[in-house]
Design a protein around this motif. Structure first.
Motif, mmCIF file in Angstrom:
data_model
loop_
_atom_site.group_PDB
_atom_site.id
_atom_site.type_symbol
_atom_site.label_atom_id
_atom_site.label_comp_id
_atom_site.label_asym_id
_atom_site.label_seq_id
_atom_site.Cartn_x
_atom_site.Cartn_y
_atom_site.Cartn_z
ATOM 1 N N LEU A 125 -12.720 36.495 -43.686
ATOM 2 C CA LEU A 125 -11.913 37.600 -43.917
ATOM 3 C C LEU A 125 -11.689 38.354 -42.849
ATOM 4 C CD1 LEU A 125 -10.182 39.191 -46.069
ATOM 5 C CD2 LEU A 125 -12.270 40.637 -46.803
ATOM 6 N N GLU A 126 -12.385 38.525 -41.951
ATOM 7 C CA GLU A 126 -12.349 39.462 -40.725
ATOM 8 C C GLU A 126 -11.385 38.862 -40.036
ATOM 9 O OE1 GLU A 126 -15.731 38.531 -41.700
ATOM 10 O OE2 GLU A 126 -16.272 40.204 -42.364
ATOM 11 N N GLU A 127 -11.338 37.515 -39.462
ATOM 12 C CA GLU A 127 -10.513 37.046 -38.734
ATOM 13 C C GLU A 127 -9.193 37.064 -39.270
ATOM 14 O OE1 GLU A 127 -11.652 33.058 -36.709
ATOM 15 O OE2 GLU A 127 -12.952 33.219 -38.473
ATOM 16 N N THR A 128 -9.047 36.817 -40.768
ATOM 17 C CA THR A 128 -7.669 36.896 -41.388
ATOM 18 C C THR A 128 -7.100 38.594 -41.204
ATOM 19 O OG1 THR A 128 -8.279 35.385 -43.236
ATOM 20 C CG2 THR A 128 -6.499 36.772 -43.720
ATOM 21 N N GLU A 134 -2.386 41.615 -36.103
ATOM 22 C CA GLU A 134 -1.739 41.287 -35.036
ATOM 23 C C GLU A 134 -0.433 41.008 -35.180
ATOM 24 O OE1 GLU A 134 -4.391 38.783 -32.790
ATOM 25 O OE2 GLU A 134 -5.917 40.359 -32.365
ATOM 26 N N LYS A 135 -0.064 39.797 -36.260
ATOM 27 C CA LYS A 135 1.043 39.355 -36.392
ATOM 28 C C LYS A 135 2.056 40.394 -36.896
ATOM 29 C CE LYS A 135 0.681 34.523 -37.419
ATOM 30 N NZ LYS A 135 1.617 34.164 -36.397
ATOM 31 N N PHE A 136 1.582 41.336 -37.756
ATOM 32 C CA PHE A 136 2.613 42.499 -38.279
ATOM 33 C C PHE A 136 2.744 43.807 -37.460
ATOM 34 C CE2 PHE A 136 1.914 38.974 -41.311
ATOM 35 C CZ PHE A 136 3.241 38.986 -41.912
ATOM 36 N N ALA A 143 -3.718 46.321 -42.615
ATOM 37 C CA ALA A 143 -3.725 44.979 -42.745
ATOM 38 C C ALA A 143 -4.615 44.438 -44.048
ATOM 39 C CB ALA A 143 -3.931 44.157 -41.376
ATOM 40 N N ALA A 144 -5.853 45.113 -43.967
ATOM 41 C CA ALA A 144 -6.881 44.617 -44.738
ATOM 42 C C ALA A 144 -6.598 45.059 -46.090
ATOM 43 C CB ALA A 144 -8.204 45.402 -44.331
ATOM 44 N N ALA A 145 -5.922 46.307 -46.441
ATOM 45 C CA ALA A 145 -5.424 46.884 -47.726
ATOM 46 C C ALA A 145 -4.422 45.780 -48.142
ATOM 47 C CB ALA A 145 -5.010 48.248 -47.650
ATOM 48 N N ARG A 146 -3.380 45.418 -47.514
ATOM 49 C CA ARG A 146 -2.225 44.909 -47.646
ATOM 50 C C ARG A 146 -2.707 43.201 -48.113
ATOM 51 N NH1 ARG A 146 1.177 42.809 -50.489
ATOM 52 N NH2 ARG A 146 3.211 42.215 -49.991
ATOM 53 N N PHE A 147 -3.441 42.832 -47.241
ATOM 54 C CA PHE A 147 -3.630 41.340 -47.495
ATOM 55 C C PHE A 147 -4.701 41.327 -48.729
ATOM 56 C CE2 PHE A 147 -6.791 38.042 -47.259
ATOM 57 C CZ PHE A 147 -5.627 36.918 -47.085
ATOM 58 N N ASN A 148 -5.439 42.099 -48.986
ATOM 59 C CA ASN A 148 -6.112 42.296 -50.526
ATOM 60 C C ASN A 148 -5.540 42.498 -51.264
ATOM 61 O OD1 ASN A 148 -8.767 41.644 -49.478
ATOM 62 N ND2 ASN A 148 -9.129 43.932 -48.704
ATOM 63 N N GLN A 149 -4.463 43.348 -51.350
ATOM 64 C CA GLN A 149 -3.477 43.640 -52.455
ATOM 65 C C GLN A 149 -2.743 42.273 -52.683
ATOM 66 O OE1 GLN A 149 0.104 45.553 -51.508
ATOM 67 N NE2 GLN A 149 -0.191 46.867 -53.298
#
Length: 156
Positions: A125-128, A134-136, A143-149
């Motif tokens: 998850l940390e790498e993700t 970085e990509k966005f 990034a963590a909040a949006r990815f988890n969502q």
């Protein structure tokens, strides 16, 4: 599992596709503003959107690091695209709702789900989170909040 997109995800995807932006590498705040007919001005003040002489202007705080400028731009873009009128004239409850909506839009706009679908993520998850950040070009917490969502919509 089947993923059903929200109306907001559909709106954001259509907006990006209409601008011929399909990949994170293609996302550019200045280009987006240009294609939407919006002027960006960098100021020593909090970010906000204004209407001036028939133009939509998004004022971006130039003191912020680029990821926060991008996040602020997306928040203000939400007000431009999805709200009308002078927010200062609204009752506080409606103003708070519009701010929540703008934050929600910013998450979907800065890190679009249809682009996340194309990324091969590592098991960590940390790498993700670092890859998404970085990509966005967003802050790691964003990034963590949006990815988890996005990820949780597959399972809940």
């Amino acid at each position: 599992m089947t993923y059903t997109k929200t109306h907001l995800e559909d709106f954001v995807e259509a907006l990006y596709r209409n601008m011929n932006i399909d990949n994170p590498e293609d996302i550019d705040m200045e280009l987006i503003a240009h294609r939407l007919g919006i002027v960006i001005d960098y100021v020593d003040a909090p970010s906000k959107s204004v209407y001036a002489a028939g133009f939509v202007v998004i004022l971006v705080n130039k003191q912020l690091p680029p990821p926060l400028q991008w996040q602020d731009f997306a928040h203000e873009l939400a007000h431009v695209l999805r709200h009308a009128g002078n927010q200062n004239l609204l009752p506080s409850g409606l103003r708070m709702m519009q701010e929540w909506q703008a934050d929600h839009f910013a998450a979907y706009f800065c890190v679009p789900g249809f682009m996340l679908e194309k990324i091969q993520f590592p098991p960590s998850l940390e790498e993700t989170i670092l890859i998404v950040s970085e990509k966005f070009n967003v802050m790691p917490w964003f990034a963590a909040a949006r990815f988890n969502q996005w990820f949780n919509r597959f399972f809940f």
